[in-house]
Design a protein around this motif. Structure first.
Motif, PDB file in Angstrom:
ATOM      1  N   SER A   1       0.823  -1.005   0.141  1.00  0.00           N
ATOM      2  CA  SER A   1      -0.044  -0.084  -0.354  1.00  0.00           C
ATOM      3  C   SER A   1       1.053   1.222   0.036  1.00  0.00           C
ATOM      4  O   SER A   1       1.735   1.582   0.916  1.00  0.00           O
ATOM      5  CB  SER A   1      -0.966   0.185   1.422  1.00  0.00           C
ATOM      6  OG  SER A   1      -1.783   1.210   1.239  1.00  0.00           O
TER       7      SER A   1
ATOM      8  N   CYS B   1      -2.590  -2.785  -2.868  1.00  0.00           N
ATOM      9  CA  CYS B   1      -3.972  -2.189  -2.131  1.00  0.00           C
ATOM     10  C   CYS B   1      -4.013  -0.844  -2.502  1.00  0.00           C
ATOM     11  O   CYS B   1      -2.780  -0.031  -2.376  1.00  0.00           O
ATOM     12  CB  CYS B   1      -3.898  -2.852  -0.535  1.00  0.00           C
ATOM     13  SG  CYS B   1      -4.150  -4.671  -0.639  1.00  0.00           S
TER      14      CYS B   1
ATOM     15  N   ALA C   1      -4.466   1.512   3.490  1.00  0.00           N
ATOM     16  CA  ALA C   1      -4.875   0.224   3.981  1.00  0.00           C
ATOM     17  C   ALA C   1      -3.993   0.109   5.003  1.00  0.00           C
ATOM     18  O   ALA C   1      -3.685  -1.255   5.451  1.00  0.00           O
ATOM     19  CB  ALA C   1      -4.541  -0.753   2.680  1.00  0.00           C
TER      20      ALA C   1
ATOM     21  N   CYS D   1      -7.292  -6.098   3.386  1.00  0.00           N
ATOM     22  CA  CYS D   1      -7.096  -5.887   1.873  1.00  0.00           C
ATOM     23  C   CYS D   1      -6.605  -7.341   1.476  1.00  0.00           C
ATOM     24  O   CYS D   1      -7.013  -7.832   0.341  1.00  0.00           O
ATOM     25  CB  CYS D   1      -6.088  -4.930   1.710  1.00  0.00           C
ATOM     26  SG  CYS D   1      -5.464  -4.722  -0.245  1.00  0.00           S
TER      27      CYS D   1
ATOM     28  N   SER E   1      -9.440  -9.656   0.916  1.00  0.00           N
ATOM     29  CA  SER E   1     -10.286  -9.389  -0.065  1.00  0.00           C
ATOM     30  C   SER E   1      -9.806  -9.857  -1.478  1.00  0.00           C
ATOM     31  O   SER E   1     -10.432 -10.421  -2.184  1.00  0.00           O
ATOM     32  CB  SER E   1     -10.574  -7.771  -0.047  1.00  0.00           C
ATOM     33  OG  SER E   1     -11.055  -7.388  -1.343  1.00  0.00           O
TER      34      SER E   1
END
Length: 170
Positions: free
Chosen positions: A18, A71, A75, A82, A85
């Motif tokens: 991220s 991500c 995040a 993340c 997901s």
């Protein structure tokens, strides 16, 4: 085990990038969470060393070899959300991760609670993936769980849920 050994043993569960930061989970004696600033190299780990450790090295190796998800910025508070997901979009990979976590939890989870949660996740993923070989792997892990927690009502529920799944998959 050093970082390279952890990486090659498949102990890196997930890695997310991220912005300029990597986050990840590495299984060792316990599941450890790692964070690495890609610009400065500054890092931290939830292991007793706190960072600059084999878990950081394993995460760096995974990242260098392309084993990570990108991500969105922001995040940093819940990078695991993340990762989960992203894993959900690849059920076969998610199942592999859950099986690794399950094997580890059966060695360390004294209450059986985390292991049970992982079994329920594995069952849902098995339904999506439909792989009979993985069904056999989860069955052997459930047998191990049953031998450790034979008198739990939860054990009977897990067995029943697994049997229902086995019948559906045949």
């Amino acid at each position: 085990m050093d970082g390279e050994g952890l990486y090659y043993a498949g102990k890196v569960l997930w890695v997310v990038r991220s912005g300029k930061t990597l986050y990840g989970r590495v299984l060792d004696d316990y599941p450890y969470t790692v964070e690495i600033n890609l610009e400065t190299g500054e890092n931290r780990c939830t292991c007793p060393k706190g960072g600059a450790c084999e878990h950081v090295e394993a995460l760096e190796l995974a990242y260098e070899r392309g084993f990570y998800f990108d991500c969105p910025e922001g995040a940093s508070v819940f990078p695991e959300a993340c990762a989960l997901s992203m894993l959900e979009s690849v059920p076969s990979l998610a199942l592999e991760v859950v099986i690794k976590e399950l094997r580890h939890s059966l060695e360390t989870d004294e209450s059986g609670s985390l292991s049970a949660e992982l079994f329920f996740k594995a069952f849902k993923l098995l339904e999506k993936v439909g792989n009979p070989r993985k069904l056999a792997v989860v069955e052997s892990l459930l047998d191990e769980y049953s031998s450790v927690f034979p008198d739990y009502q939860l054990t009977e529920r897990l067995k029943s849920e697994f049997e229902r799944l086995r019948v559906e998959m045949q």
